[in-house]
Write an enzyme that holds these catalytic residues in place. Sequence first.
Site, PDB file in Angstrom:
ATOM      1  CD  GLN A 145      40.252  31.660  39.234  1.00  0.00           C
ATOM      2  OE1 GLN A 145      41.442  32.192  38.766  1.00  0.00           O
ATOM      3  NE2 GLN A 145      39.684  31.919  40.582  1.00  0.00           N
ATOM      4  CG  ASP A 148      47.542  29.245  41.655  1.00  0.00           C
ATOM      5  OD1 ASP A 148      47.653  30.233  42.295  1.00  0.00           O
ATOM      6  OD2 ASP A 148      46.322  28.884  41.110  1.00  0.00           O
ATOM      7  CE  LYS A 160      43.963  34.809  39.851  1.00  0.00           C
ATOM      8  NZ  LYS A 160      43.422  33.533  40.158  1.00  0.00           N
TER       9      LYS A 160
END
Length: 292
Positions: A96, A119, A52
Amino acid sequence: MAITIDGKATAHKLRAEINTEVQKLVSEGTRPGLAVVLVGDNPASRVYVHMKEKACCDVGIFSDEHKLPAETGEKELLSLIESLNHDTRIHGILVQLPLPKHINEARVLEAISPEKDVDGFHPYNVGRLVLGKPTFQPCTPYGIMVLLKEYGIDLTGKEVVVVGRSNIVGKPVAFMCLQQHATVTICHTRTVDLPDKIARADVLIAAIGRPEAIPGAWIKKGAVVIDVGVNRIAEKKLVGDVEFEAAAERASYITPVPGGVGPMTITMLLQNTLLSAKISHAAKQNSQEEPS
Ligand code: NAP
């Protein structure tokens, strides 16, 4: 023989477009910024976070990394998120997953400002997705929808069968297909007669996490097969949830593993971060134009 849906090429093309838009925004005074928070040292999570960061760097997005030890307390993590919520350089916050067991994942995800929830996991944004309102779309389902569009696959009136009901893939992709006027069936471990459900699918979306759990013989002739599964069966061998070779004999389109859905996920994260930065930039411009 099915046409292979090339996620790698589509992601590459999209990233070039994102890079152009990022440069334009930067020239207007706003560099999009993504904060990535990693707690602990799960090796797979470390690899994802690194990918990422690299992807951000490649398209010109500012990447703000926070690597915290596994014993970090929930309070400390929540206070970091609170400070990122107020940091004007940051337009997207990604925590994460999975988090260490002593941290309440739902509480952490709900602490992220919905305006920076790139997200798309915050209940506010999930609710908007279900209502069919504009929102940050969760990255993997978003990538699937972009691939379908890229290959001219219209879902109107189609029977879509989603296997898997997770909050990050199965459920959101089902609602996104519904929004595109498909008739959607969601299957899971308690589904009775799975082969019968799959045989009905004009479009099959498999998000199970079991190597080649769906035999090619179950696929309807001419169906579109989207395989989200990523399963490691040997040190250097990844396979999907669908038996690829046999399914490709029957399908009209199919995503390979790797190189199908996978490369799209991080690309859509970049897209969402860019979108968030554009919204924030426009708001800043508007407030500067308002008479004091
Ligand atoms: P998950 O949370 O483990 O959910 C798996 C789902 O599949 C569950 O709903 C489960 O049903 C269902 N399931 C499991 N075995 C089944 C079976 N034999 N028959 C029918 N349903 C079955 O997984 P996830 O996070 O959604 O991920 C799914 C797969 O996609 C994994 O391989 C993951 O690595 C991959 N993935 C890839 C990307 C990418 O970017 N390419 C992103 C996310 C995930 P129950 O609910 O009844 O248990």
